[in-house]
Motif scaffolding. Sequence first.
Motif, PDB file in Angstrom:
ATOM      1  N   ARG A 139     -15.771  -2.418   0.392  1.00  0.00           N
ATOM      2  CA  ARG A 139     -14.804  -2.980   1.335  1.00  0.00           C
ATOM      3  C   ARG A 139     -13.745  -3.795   0.593  1.00  0.00           C
ATOM      4  O   ARG A 139     -12.550  -3.742   0.918  1.00  0.00           O
ATOM      5  CB  ARG A 139     -15.520  -3.844   2.368  1.00  0.00           C
ATOM      6  N   GLY A 140     -14.168  -4.556  -0.401  1.00  0.00           N
ATOM      7  CA  GLY A 140     -13.227  -5.327  -1.206  1.00  0.00           C
ATOM      8  C   GLY A 140     -12.276  -4.445  -1.989  1.00  0.00           C
ATOM      9  O   GLY A 140     -11.086  -4.754  -2.111  1.00  0.00           O
ATOM     10  N   LEU A 141     -12.799  -3.334  -2.510  1.00  0.00           N
ATOM     11  CA  LEU A 141     -11.950  -2.404  -3.257  1.00  0.00           C
ATOM     12  C   LEU A 141     -10.883  -1.788  -2.355  1.00  0.00           C
ATOM     13  O   LEU A 141      -9.736  -1.585  -2.780  1.00  0.00           O
ATOM     14  CB  LEU A 141     -12.803  -1.303  -3.888  1.00  0.00           C
ATOM     15  N   GLN A 142     -11.248  -1.503  -1.134  1.00  0.00           N
ATOM     16  CA  GLN A 142     -10.272  -0.965  -0.178  1.00  0.00           C
ATOM     17  C   GLN A 142      -9.152  -1.978   0.065  1.00  0.00           C
ATOM     18  O   GLN A 142      -7.969  -1.617   0.102  1.00  0.00           O
ATOM     19  CB  GLN A 142     -10.976  -0.621   1.141  1.00  0.00           C
ATOM     20  N   SER A 143      -9.518  -3.238   0.206  1.00  0.00           N
ATOM     21  CA  SER A 143      -8.517  -4.290   0.401  1.00  0.00           C
ATOM     22  C   SER A 143      -7.628  -4.423  -0.833  1.00  0.00           C
ATOM     23  O   SER A 143      -6.397  -4.547  -0.713  1.00  0.00           O
ATOM     24  CB  SER A 143      -9.201  -5.628   0.689  1.00  0.00           C
ATOM     25  N   LEU A 144      -8.243  -4.404  -1.996  1.00  0.00           N
ATOM     26  CA  LEU A 144      -7.471  -4.532  -3.231  1.00  0.00           C
ATOM     27  C   LEU A 144      -6.474  -3.394  -3.391  1.00  0.00           C
ATOM     28  O   LEU A 144      -5.335  -3.613  -3.821  1.00  0.00           O
ATOM     29  CB  LEU A 144      -8.412  -4.573  -4.442  1.00  0.00           C
ATOM     30  N   GLU A 145      -6.886  -2.189  -3.051  1.00  0.00           N
ATOM     31  CA  GLU A 145      -5.975  -1.049  -3.173  1.00  0.00           C
ATOM     32  C   GLU A 145      -4.722  -1.268  -2.326  1.00  0.00           C
ATOM     33  O   GLU A 145      -3.598  -1.034  -2.784  1.00  0.00           O
ATOM     34  CB  GLU A 145      -6.693   0.237  -2.757  1.00  0.00           C
ATOM     35  N   GLU A 146      -4.917  -1.713  -1.112  1.00  0.00           N
ATOM     36  CA  GLU A 146      -3.764  -1.929  -0.230  1.00  0.00           C
ATOM     37  C   GLU A 146      -2.895  -3.089  -0.713  1.00  0.00           C
ATOM     38  O   GLU A 146      -1.665  -3.017  -0.661  1.00  0.00           O
ATOM     39  CB  GLU A 146      -4.245  -2.175   1.198  1.00  0.00           C
ATOM     40  N   LEU A 147      -3.518  -4.150  -1.186  1.00  0.00           N
ATOM     41  CA  LEU A 147      -2.752  -5.289  -1.689  1.00  0.00           C
ATOM     42  C   LEU A 147      -1.970  -4.917  -2.948  1.00  0.00           C
ATOM     43  O   LEU A 147      -0.799  -5.293  -3.101  1.00  0.00           O
ATOM     44  CB  LEU A 147      -3.689  -6.460  -1.991  1.00  0.00           C
ATOM     45  N   LEU A 148      -2.606  -4.196  -3.839  1.00  0.00           N
ATOM     46  CA  LEU A 148      -1.969  -3.869  -5.113  1.00  0.00           C
ATOM     47  C   LEU A 148      -0.828  -2.871  -4.970  1.00  0.00           C
ATOM     48  O   LEU A 148       0.097  -2.869  -5.775  1.00  0.00           O
ATOM     49  CB  LEU A 148      -3.018  -3.347  -6.098  1.00  0.00           C
ATOM     50  N   THR A 149      -0.887  -2.029  -3.960  1.00  0.00           N
ATOM     51  CA  THR A 149       0.241  -1.113  -3.755  1.00  0.00           C
ATOM     52  C   THR A 149       1.512  -1.885  -3.405  1.00  0.00           C
ATOM     53  O   THR A 149       2.619  -1.386  -3.617  1.00  0.00           O
ATOM     54  CB  THR A 149      -0.067  -0.098  -2.628  1.00  0.00           C
ATOM     55  N   LYS A 150       1.366  -3.111  -2.893  1.00  0.00           N
ATOM     56  CA  LYS A 150       2.524  -3.946  -2.561  1.00  0.00           C
ATOM     57  C   LYS A 150       3.001  -4.783  -3.743  1.00  0.00           C
ATOM     58  O   LYS A 150       4.173  -5.151  -3.817  1.00  0.00           O
ATOM     59  CB  LYS A 150       2.177  -4.899  -1.410  1.00  0.00           C
ATOM     60  N   SER A 151       2.085  -5.111  -4.646  1.00  0.00           N
ATOM     61  CA  SER A 151       2.423  -6.123  -5.657  1.00  0.00           C
ATOM     62  C   SER A 151       2.465  -5.625  -7.092  1.00  0.00           C
ATOM     63  O   SER A 151       3.090  -6.249  -7.945  1.00  0.00           O
ATOM     64  CB  SER A 151       1.402  -7.272  -5.586  1.00  0.00           C
ATOM     65  N   ALA A 152       1.785  -4.532  -7.387  1.00  0.00           N
ATOM     66  CA  ALA A 152       1.574  -4.147  -8.787  1.00  0.00           C
ATOM     67  C   ALA A 152       2.832  -3.614  -9.467  1.00  0.00           C
ATOM     68  O   ALA A 152       3.653  -2.941  -8.848  1.00  0.00           O
ATOM     69  CB  ALA A 152       0.463  -3.114  -8.875  1.00  0.00           C
ATOM     70  N   GLY A 153       2.927  -3.964 -10.733  1.00  0.00           N
ATOM     71  CA  GLY A 153       3.898  -3.376 -11.638  1.00  0.00           C
ATOM     72  C   GLY A 153       3.115  -2.971 -12.869  1.00  0.00           C
ATOM     73  O   GLY A 153       2.158  -2.207 -12.772  1.00  0.00           O
ATOM     74  N   THR A 154       3.465  -3.540 -13.997  1.00  0.00           N
ATOM     75  CA  THR A 154       2.660  -3.345 -15.199  1.00  0.00           C
ATOM     76  C   THR A 154       1.295  -4.006 -15.028  1.00  0.00           C
ATOM     77  O   THR A 154       0.285  -3.524 -15.529  1.00  0.00           O
ATOM     78  CB  THR A 154       3.371  -3.952 -16.419  1.00  0.00           C
ATOM     79  N   TYR A 155       1.289  -5.117 -14.285  1.00  0.00           N
ATOM     80  CA  TYR A 155       0.064  -5.868 -14.026  1.00  0.00           C
ATOM     81  C   TYR A 155      -0.156  -5.969 -12.514  1.00  0.00           C
ATOM     82  O   TYR A 155       0.552  -5.333 -11.737  1.00  0.00           O
ATOM     83  CB  TYR A 155       0.153  -7.251 -14.674  1.00  0.00           C
ATOM     84  N   CYS A 156      -1.108  -6.754 -12.107  1.00  0.00           N
ATOM     85  CA  CYS A 156      -1.423  -6.857 -10.680  1.00  0.00           C
ATOM     86  C   CYS A 156      -0.242  -7.341  -9.845  1.00  0.00           C
ATOM     87  O   CYS A 156      -0.034  -6.896  -8.715  1.00  0.00           O
ATOM     88  CB  CYS A 156      -2.598  -7.814 -10.457  1.00  0.00           C
ATOM     89  N   VAL A 157       0.494  -8.283 -10.409  1.00  0.00           N
ATOM     90  CA  VAL A 157       1.673  -8.822  -9.715  1.00  0.00           C
ATOM     91  C   VAL A 157       2.886  -8.643 -10.624  1.00  0.00           C
ATOM     92  O   VAL A 157       3.076  -9.413 -11.579  1.00  0.00           O
ATOM     93  CB  VAL A 157       1.484 -10.309  -9.350  1.00  0.00           C
TER      94      VAL A 157
END
Length: 214
Positions: A139-157
């Motif tokens: 469940r946490g991985l699913q949340s992370l995937e959605e969050l990271l699609t908004k924020s990620a570049g070379t790194y998480c943010v």
Amino acid sequence: MTAVKPQTILYGFWLSSCTWRVRAALHLKKIPYEERSVDILHEKAQLTDQYRAINPSQKVPALCIDGATLVESMAIIEYLDETRPEPPLKPPSPLQRARMQEICETVVSGIQPLQNIGLKGYFETEDKYTAFTKYWTERGLQSLEELLTKSAGTYCVGDQFTKADLCLVPQLYNAVTRHKLDLGKYRTVSQLYEKLLKEQSFEETHPKKVRNSN
């Protein structure tokens, strides 16, 4: 006469994701330290009176630095970033800092406590414990995937290494090694994980390397 700076000592366990966060932060900040193993798995060394005097919560990590003892990995990392600001572990804009915190909280509050080995004794069987921890990790991985699609570049943010990266990698390592989860279902998560594992701060502080050095 030059004052002798207090020694920096990290009390941790090689397989602990919380310890790895701090270990990687120390490496990134180029802070020399000695790591002392607290075997939380087999010896239950965290439950001794000796260790309780270091960390009242009887968990890892604990860091002795600048003449003080700090506990809780995120508090430790915050202290390191405030006292050793280069390289910075927080992005410059308020929105990016909020995105970073979203990722950190998803890991620190939404995944890590719910798959901790300390919970095992509260389940009737190993299978029930495993099912519980796998569910919350997925469940946490699913949340992370959605969050990271908004924020990620070379790194998480974006393109700056931040506290979010320090949280992400150790937790994903647990997901892959302990729970045998397939990160391939999470494209952004898996791509970031593979890239970040090659960062020197994670390569040099990897649990396998720490275990082999003990």
